[in-house]
Design an enzyme around this catalytic site. Structure first.
Site, PDB file in Angstrom:
ATOM      1  N   HIS A 153       0.867  -1.175   0.000  1.00 14.35           N
ATOM      2  CA  HIS A 153       0.000   0.000   0.000  1.00 14.35           C
ATOM      3  C   HIS A 153       0.909   1.233   0.000  1.00 14.35           C
ATOM      4  CE1 HIS A 153      -2.982  -2.845   2.164  1.00 14.35           C
ATOM      5  NE2 HIS A 153      -3.123  -2.927   0.853  1.00 14.35           N
TER       6      HIS A 153
ATOM      7  N   GLU B 192       1.530   3.936   2.770  1.00 11.19           N
ATOM      8  CA  GLU B 192       2.089   3.501   4.050  1.00 11.19           C
ATOM      9  C   GLU B 192       3.616   3.620   3.999  1.00 11.19           C
ATOM     10  OE1 GLU B 192       0.283  -0.357   4.617  1.00 11.19           O
ATOM     11  OE2 GLU B 192      -1.719   0.495   4.357  1.00 11.19           O
TER      12      GLU B 192
ATOM     13  N   HIS C 212       3.622  -2.856   6.904  1.00  9.05           N
ATOM     14  CA  HIS C 212       2.490  -1.984   6.601  1.00  9.05           C
ATOM     15  C   HIS C 212       2.363  -0.857   7.628  1.00  9.05           C
ATOM     16  CE1 HIS C 212       0.200  -4.283   3.465  1.00  9.05           C
ATOM     17  NE2 HIS C 212       0.983  -5.264   3.910  1.00  9.05           N
TER      18      HIS C 212
ATOM     19  N   GLU D 145       2.324  -4.013  11.443  1.00  2.90           N
ATOM     20  CA  GLU D 145       1.623  -2.742  11.290  1.00  2.90           C
ATOM     21  C   GLU D 145       2.218  -1.683  12.208  1.00  2.90           C
ATOM     22  OE1 GLU D 145      -0.726  -2.095   9.144  1.00  2.90           O
ATOM     23  OE2 GLU D 145      -1.616  -4.024   8.573  1.00  2.90           O
TER      24      GLU D 145
END
Length: 376
Positions: free
Chosen positions: A167, A170, A260, A336
């Site tokens: 993504h 990010e 991420h 994350e």
């Protein structure tokens, strides 16, 4: 006279009204070929010492509206040093309230990581003498899909894969990779040296170069969310996943990390593979050992807050961690990091930023070393 521009690498914003610095009306621009919208990055000129109140009027329509709660935008005068600025979310409108001290200032959703930085990262890694750059193929728009291979590349080596920035918005993910590589390629670091005696690393610092340059939050130039393409990728729609997956099949995987950022949760956490068909007691023990090691390596990490665990057999195999973990029956995690701040170690001036992501990448070397003798 005020001016806002975004025609640069990663730039994205829509200007609706710039006539009054106390009431600048903006909109968050969606990804080039999809409806995802949350990333912004623009330059404001001509506003030195004026109180600028910038309203994103469509913030409620963003991909993750909860991401605006307790969020503070970032700003920079030189695109090197980024700091948080007063930001509020009320009645569906995101408002930045800031008085710039210079005539040129940049605002962004998170500290950017440009394509030039990406190319410099590749060059620095290759210059270490420990790393080879391999071209796996081309993106939809013809950019290079580059793989860094670090290690002896012998059959007996562990095969450790790290990919980042599926993504593109990010950007903390590529900051993380920069820190990880800096430590792994340090010939004076004993942990790195010991790891490279038993493992070959395969690192893709940016899985989505097109989306990064276009200023997308979540998709590539064809509008594909790459982290939903792993079960059946195609050269036409998702070549980035297609070529990386092809290389994985050729060399194998013993450990996989997909890096991420999360818009809503103000914590650093991991998501494993509990819901995949091949999940077993050995994988569960590896996951527990890895998380214990990362907790010891970095106080920024925690394992209390995160995503709900998938029920057995209910993992989405279109996602990278699930597909890789199941296909290779290996330890696999999605890591994350927050767009906001880390509530466990808050920093009012900078929040979570590039440097903290980089430091987490350095710490990850220790966690990988801790589990390396258990991966097979």
């Amino acid at each position: 006279m005020l001016k806002i521009s975004s025609q640069f690498d990663g730039g994205a914003v829509t200007v609706k009204d710039l006539s009054n610095p106390a009431d600048i009306r903006l909109a968050i621009r969606g990804d080039n070929a999809s409806d995802f919208a949350q990333w912004f990055y623009f330059r404001l000129q001509g506003a030195a010492y004026q109180n600028c109140v910038m309203h994103f009027e469509n913030a409620a329509d963003a991909a993750y509206p909860s991401g605006w709660e307790d969020y503070q935008a970032v700003a920079s005068y030189d695109r090197q040093n980024w700091f948080r600025v007063p930001t509020r979310y009320e009645n569906g409108v995101l408002t930045i309230d800031h008085t710039p001290l210079s005539n040129s200032v940049y605002y962004a959703y998170f500290e950017p990581y440009s394509h030039e930085q990406h190319l410099n990262l590749l060059g620095d890694a290759q210059g270490s003498g420990l790393c080879q750059i391999e071209d796996l193929g081309s993106t939809v728009q013809g950019r290079d899909i580059n793989l860094l291979t670090i290690g002896n590349q012998v059959e007996s080596d562990l095969k450790i894969w790290i990919i980042a920035r599926q993504h593109p918005g990010e950007t903390m993910a590529e900051w993380f990779v920069e820190g990880f590589l800096a430590r792994l390629l340090d010939p004076q670091d004993p942990t790195a040296r010991a790891l490279l005696d038993r493992a070959t690393f395969y690192v893709v610092p940016n899985m989505n170069p097109d989306g990064s340059v276009l200023g997308n939050l979540r998709t590539n130039a064809a509008g594909a969310n790459l982290n939903r393409e792993w079960l059946e990728p195609s050269i036409e729609k998702s070549p980035e996943v297609y070529f990386v997956r092809e290389k994985m099949e050729a060399v194998g995987v013993d450990l996989f990390l997909d890096i991420h950022g999360d818009e809503g949760l103000p914590f650093v956490f991991v998501a494993g593979t509990e819901g995949v068909p091949n999940y077993n007691e050995r994988t569960a023990a590896l996951e527990a050992q890895f998380k214990t090691a990362l907790l010891a390596a970095s106080p920024d990490f925690q394992d209390e807050h995160g995503y709900p665990k998938d029920a057995p057999g209910e993992a989405n195999l279109n996602m990278a961690t699930a597909w890789v973990g199941n296909r290779f029956n290996c330890l696999a995690f999605t890591l994350e990091m927050p767009f906001k701040d880390n509530l466990n170690l808050p920093d009012d001036d900078f929040g979570w930023n590039g440097q903290r992501s980089l430091r987490l990448g350095e710490a990850m070397v220790s966690a990988v070393w801790n589990v390396s003798d258990m991966l097979r």
